[in-house]
Write a protein that holds these residues in place. Structure first.
Motif, short mmCIF file in Angstrom:
data_model
loop_
_atom_site.label_atom_id
_atom_site.label_comp_id
_atom_site.label_asym_id
_atom_site.label_seq_id
_atom_site.Cartn_x
_atom_site.Cartn_y
_atom_site.Cartn_z
N ALA A 165 33.45 115.56 37.35
CA ALA A 165 32.81 116.02 36.11
C ALA A 165 33.49 115.39 34.90
O ALA A 165 32.83 115.00 33.93
N VAL A 215 30.15 118.12 43.04
CA VAL A 215 30.78 117.72 41.78
C VAL A 215 32.01 118.59 41.53
O VAL A 215 31.90 119.77 41.25
N VAL A 250 24.68 112.98 28.66
CA VAL A 250 24.56 113.60 29.98
C VAL A 250 23.33 114.51 30.01
O VAL A 250 22.54 114.51 30.97
N ILE A 278 22.28 115.97 41.98
CA ILE A 278 22.71 116.55 40.70
C ILE A 278 21.51 116.82 39.81
O ILE A 278 21.40 117.88 39.18
N LEU A 294 28.24 120.98 34.96
CA LEU A 294 28.32 119.95 36.01
C LEU A 294 29.02 120.51 37.25
O LEU A 294 28.65 120.16 38.39
N VAL A 303 32.35 111.82 34.56
CA VAL A 303 31.02 111.74 33.94
C VAL A 303 31.15 111.74 32.43
O VAL A 303 30.53 110.93 31.72
#
Length: 214
Positions: A85, A80, A97, A123, A74, A88
């Motif tokens: 990260a 990011v 993910v 992303i 990530l 997430v």
């Protein structure tokens, strides 16, 4: 580079822990899921990633290599940083993910505070082919270890504060916490701050799955 850390857990908070190794207490930031497996006074081992900046050295810890690997991948996406990260992975387990990226699921990513539609698309484009699903079972349904209950007073506020630290606004965090308490009233009886935080984050991730139709 510090690849892992083994030692005695001195302190466990909602977003960090202190692990003493070789007489030195090292501060490690981690997801609630990882922190739930750490217990003060016990030995622990976490995989780590060290973020080096001009004015700081910040250590992030992970219960599994799967979590560590997704975190590091990530970080390869522009926009990011380590905090995002980690956010997430606080909302979605590593395999979720991977599935979200593989299926180009923007909605799942936008459930994470700090990720809007534009960044979600970016992303997905930048990580295409880098986060293929492994077929592993997601740990979201697994039972979590419990930590001692918090004092009755202001315990909801502690959870809201932790979510603000992950990137939510105070208003949105309060809304999420109240929704989880409404759906799981037994959590209010136990007054377990860590359990409420994990449940709230699971509900956020589950809502993303439902809305995406997956």
């Amino acid at each position: 580079m510090i690849a892992s850390l083994t030692g005695t857990v001195e302190y466990v908070g909602l977003d960090r822990a202190v692990i003493v190794s070789g007489g030195v207490g090292r501060l490690v930031f981690a997801t609630p899921q990882t922190l739930s497996a750490l217990h003060e006074g016990r030995e622990a081992c976490v995989h780590t990633h060290l973020v080096v900046k001009e004015d700081s050295l910040t250590l992030f810890g992970f219960a599994t290599r799967a979590e560590q690997e997704v975190f590091e991948i990530l970080l390869g996406a522009n926009g990011v940083g380590p905090r995002l990260a980690l956010a997430v992975l606080a909302v979605h387990p590593p395999e979720a993910v991977r599935v979200a990226v593989a299926q180009e699921d923007e909605k799942a990513l936008t459930r994470v505070p700090g990720i809007g539609p534009k960044l979600a698309k970016k992303i997905l484009v930048e990580l295409a082919g880098k986060l293929a699903p492994t077929g592993a079972e997601t740990p979201a349904e697994a039972a979590q270890d419990q930590v001692p209950a918090a004092p009755a007073e202001d315990w909801h506020a502690d959870v809201v504060e932790a979510m603000v630290g992950l990137g939510w606004s105070e208003k949105e965090a309060l809304k999420r916490v109240e929704a989880t308490l409404a759906a799981h009233p037994e959590l209010d009886e136990g007054r377990d701050v860590a359990a409420l935080l994990r449940a709230t984050l699971r509900d956020v991730g589950a809502a993303a799955t439902v809305r995406s139709g997956r």
